[in-house]
Design a protein around this motif. Structure first.
Motif, PDB file in Angstrom:
ATOM      1  N   ASN A 180      -3.083  -0.786 -12.853  1.00 46.81           N
ATOM      2  CA  ASN A 180      -2.317   0.145 -12.036  1.00 46.81           C
ATOM      3  C   ASN A 180      -3.136   0.529 -10.810  1.00 46.81           C
ATOM      4  N   VAL A 181      -2.566   0.309  -9.631  1.00 41.33           N
ATOM      5  CA  VAL A 181      -3.227   0.627  -8.373  1.00 41.33           C
ATOM      6  C   VAL A 181      -2.568   1.876  -7.791  1.00 41.33           C
ATOM      7  N   ILE A 182      -3.368   2.864  -7.453  1.00 41.54           N
ATOM      8  CA  ILE A 182      -2.865   4.115  -6.873  1.00 41.54           C
ATOM      9  C   ILE A 182      -3.108   4.096  -5.373  1.00 41.54           C
ATOM     10  N   ASN A 183      -2.049   4.387  -4.609  1.00 35.72           N
ATOM     11  CA  ASN A 183      -2.114   4.438  -3.152  1.00 35.72           C
ATOM     12  C   ASN A 183      -1.724   5.832  -2.680  1.00 35.72           C
ATOM     13  N   PHE A 184      -2.221   6.210  -1.514  1.00 32.55           N
ATOM     14  CA  PHE A 184      -1.995   7.543  -0.959  1.00 32.55           C
ATOM     15  C   PHE A 184      -1.744   7.407   0.537  1.00 32.55           C
ATOM     16  N   LYS A 185      -0.754   8.111   1.053  1.00 34.95           N
ATOM     17  CA  LYS A 185      -0.443   8.096   2.489  1.00 34.95           C
ATOM     18  C   LYS A 185      -0.226   9.525   2.957  1.00 34.95           C
ATOM     19  N   LEU A 186      -0.824   9.897   4.090  1.00 39.19           N
ATOM     20  CA  LEU A 186      -0.722  11.243   4.649  1.00 39.19           C
ATOM     21  C   LEU A 186      -0.075  11.164   6.027  1.00 39.19           C
ATOM     22  N   LEU A 203       2.653   9.291  -2.526  1.00 45.65           N
ATOM     23  CA  LEU A 203       1.819   8.709  -3.574  1.00 45.65           C
ATOM     24  C   LEU A 203       2.568   7.524  -4.155  1.00 45.65           C
ATOM     25  N   SER A 204       1.848   6.442  -4.447  1.00 49.08           N
ATOM     26  CA  SER A 204       2.502   5.298  -5.066  1.00 49.08           C
ATOM     27  C   SER A 204       1.615   4.691  -6.137  1.00 49.08           C
ATOM     28  N   LEU A 205       2.284   4.093  -7.106  1.00 46.61           N
ATOM     29  CA  LEU A 205       1.624   3.404  -8.204  1.00 46.61           C
ATOM     30  C   LEU A 205       2.155   1.985  -8.221  1.00 46.61           C
ATOM     31  N   LEU A 206       1.269   1.006  -8.096  1.00 45.96           N
ATOM     32  CA  LEU A 206       1.630  -0.405  -8.119  1.00 45.96           C
ATOM     33  C   LEU A 206       1.102  -0.993  -9.416  1.00 45.96           C
ATOM     34  N   ARG A 207       2.016  -1.448 -10.265  1.00 47.79           N
ATOM     35  CA  ARG A 207       1.624  -2.021 -11.559  1.00 47.79           C
ATOM     36  C   ARG A 207       1.821  -3.533 -11.510  1.00 47.79           C
ATOM     37  N   HIS A 208       0.735  -4.259 -11.767  1.00 45.21           N
ATOM     38  CA  HIS A 208       0.774  -5.718 -11.791  1.00 45.21           C
ATOM     39  C   HIS A 208       1.256  -6.177 -13.167  1.00 45.21           C
ATOM     40  N   LEU A 267       0.827  -1.204   0.000  1.00 40.32           N
ATOM     41  CA  LEU A 267       0.000   0.000   0.000  1.00 40.32           C
ATOM     42  C   LEU A 267       0.863   1.256   0.000  1.00 40.32           C
ATOM     43  N   GLY A 268       2.085   1.148  -0.431  1.00 44.04           N
ATOM     44  CA  GLY A 268       3.058   2.233  -0.403  1.00 44.04           C
ATOM     45  C   GLY A 268       4.337   1.711   0.208  1.00 44.04           C
ATOM     46  N   SER A 269       5.208   2.594   0.686  1.00 44.76           N
ATOM     47  CA  SER A 269       6.463   2.138   1.283  1.00 44.76           C
ATOM     48  C   SER A 269       6.145   1.206   2.442  1.00 44.76           C
ATOM     49  N   SER A 270       6.912   0.122   2.541  1.00 44.39           N
ATOM     50  CA  SER A 270       6.543  -0.947   3.467  1.00 44.39           C
ATOM     51  C   SER A 270       7.749  -1.530   4.174  1.00 44.39           C
ATOM     52  N   ASN A 271       7.458  -2.297   5.223  1.00 41.35           N
ATOM     53  CA  ASN A 271       8.471  -3.073   5.926  1.00 41.35           C
ATOM     54  C   ASN A 271       8.808  -4.282   5.054  1.00 41.35           C
ATOM     55  N   MET A 319       6.538  -1.134  -8.298  1.00 46.10           N
ATOM     56  CA  MET A 319       5.919  -0.070  -7.520  1.00 46.10           C
ATOM     57  C   MET A 319       6.811   1.164  -7.570  1.00 46.10           C
ATOM     58  N   TYR A 320       6.179   2.304  -7.875  1.00 49.12           N
ATOM     59  CA  TYR A 320       6.837   3.602  -7.866  1.00 49.12           C
ATOM     60  C   TYR A 320       6.237   4.399  -6.716  1.00 49.12           C
ATOM     61  N   THR A 321       7.088   4.859  -5.819  1.00 47.79           N
ATOM     62  CA  THR A 321       6.639   5.605  -4.649  1.00 47.79           C
ATOM     63  C   THR A 321       7.342   6.947  -4.633  1.00 47.79           C
ATOM     64  N   GLN A 322       6.597   8.008  -4.376  1.00 47.65           N
ATOM     65  CA  GLN A 322       7.175   9.349  -4.376  1.00 47.65           C
ATOM     66  C   GLN A 322       6.628  10.169  -3.214  1.00 47.65           C
ATOM     67  N   LYS A 323       7.545  10.795  -2.455  1.00 48.90           N
ATOM     68  CA  LYS A 323       7.133  11.731  -1.407  1.00 48.90           C
ATOM     69  C   LYS A 323       6.675  13.016  -2.085  1.00 48.90           C
ATOM     70  N   ALA A 324       5.715  13.679  -1.472  1.00 45.76           N
ATOM     71  CA  ALA A 324       5.241  14.965  -1.982  1.00 45.76           C
ATOM     72  C   ALA A 324       5.122  15.934  -0.810  1.00 45.76           C
ATOM     73  N   GLN A 325       5.344  17.192  -1.071  1.00 46.34           N
ATOM     74  CA  GLN A 325       5.260  18.214  -0.025  1.00 46.34           C
ATOM     75  C   GLN A 325       6.186  17.880   1.145  1.00 46.34           C
ATOM     76  N   GLY A 326       7.424  17.538   0.842  1.00 46.99           N
ATOM     77  CA  GLY A 326       8.372  17.151   1.889  1.00 46.99           C
ATOM     78  C   GLY A 326       8.011  15.790   2.434  1.00 46.99           C
ATOM     79  N   LYS A 327       7.759  15.716   3.731  1.00 47.99           N
ATOM     80  CA  LYS A 327       7.363  14.459   4.366  1.00 47.99           C
ATOM     81  C   LYS A 327       5.869  14.427   4.659  1.00 47.99           C
ATOM     82  N   LEU A 328       5.096  15.296   4.022  1.00 46.20           N
ATOM     83  CA  LEU A 328       3.672  15.386   4.315  1.00 46.20           C
ATOM     84  C   LEU A 328       2.863  14.240   3.727  1.00 46.20           C
TER      85      LEU A 328
END
Length: 181
Positions: free
Chosen positions: A57-63, A43-48, A3-7, A31-40
């Motif tokens: 393509n699955v889009i994930n978001f973390k705040l 966004l990630s894109l997971l392509r099967h 669901l984004g950057s993971s353990n 999976m491509y993961t990118q920080k936005a607005q510093g550490k705020l």
């Protein structure tokens, strides 16, 4: 999972920029993961790449809700499959805390099951045992994953993990990661 950057496969509360190739029990993903607005936010894109989800393509978001401090963990809220490409959205809260004195990081949180709407807790740990070698583990819903992460070059991580479930099956997870600093 993813669901984004993971353990290993479950989310952490940290924001990262990375590109990963993942093989999870024969299922290939990028999976491509990118920080936005510093550490705020992240966004990630997971392509099967194969299987029934091939080409999706699955889009994930973390705040980031709370920044890690000496005593408090980093807290994040996230949405997996925000565009409902594979079905329902997956909502979660995650917390992560690094203990530098022990060279360890603890992760934990709650994931809302998109089908049953049950809330499932997860926990994970990463422990540096040598300067370039980290052991990791995580547990959710009766499944335990454990593995090793090797960082032979700055920004490159090679990861191998096994997932055990209650049925006795072992699934291998391979991950090649480029982490952007």
């Amino acid at each position: 999972r993813y669901l984004g950057s993971s353990n290993i496969s479950l989310p952490t509360a940290y924001m990262m920029g990375e590109t990963s190739y993942i093989n999870d029990a024969g299922h290939n993903m990028v999976m491509y993961t990118q920080k936005a607005q510093g550490k705020l936010m992240e966004l990630s894109l997971l392509r099967h790449l194969n299987g029934a989800e091939s080409g999706k393509n699955v889009i994930n978001f973390k705040l980031n809700i709370l920044e890690e401090d000496r005593l408090i963990p980093n807290i994040a809220w996230g949405v997996g499959d925000a565009g409902m490409t594979l079905g329902s959205r997956v909502f979660y809260f995650a917390g992560s805390k690094t203990f530098e004195a022990f060279a360890a990081t603890l992760h934990g949180g709650i994931i809302k099951d998109p089908v049953t709407t049950d809330k499932k807790t997860f926990v994970g740990v990463e422990k540096t045992i040598l300067p370039l070698v980290i052991i990791a583990g995580e547990h959710v819903d009766g499944q335990t994953s454990y593995g090793v992460k090797m960082r032979p070059y700055p920004g490159v991580s090679l990861e191998y993990a096994r997932r055990d479930d209650d049925g006795g099956d072992d699934d291998a997870i391979y991950k090649l990661q480029y982490i952007k600093s």
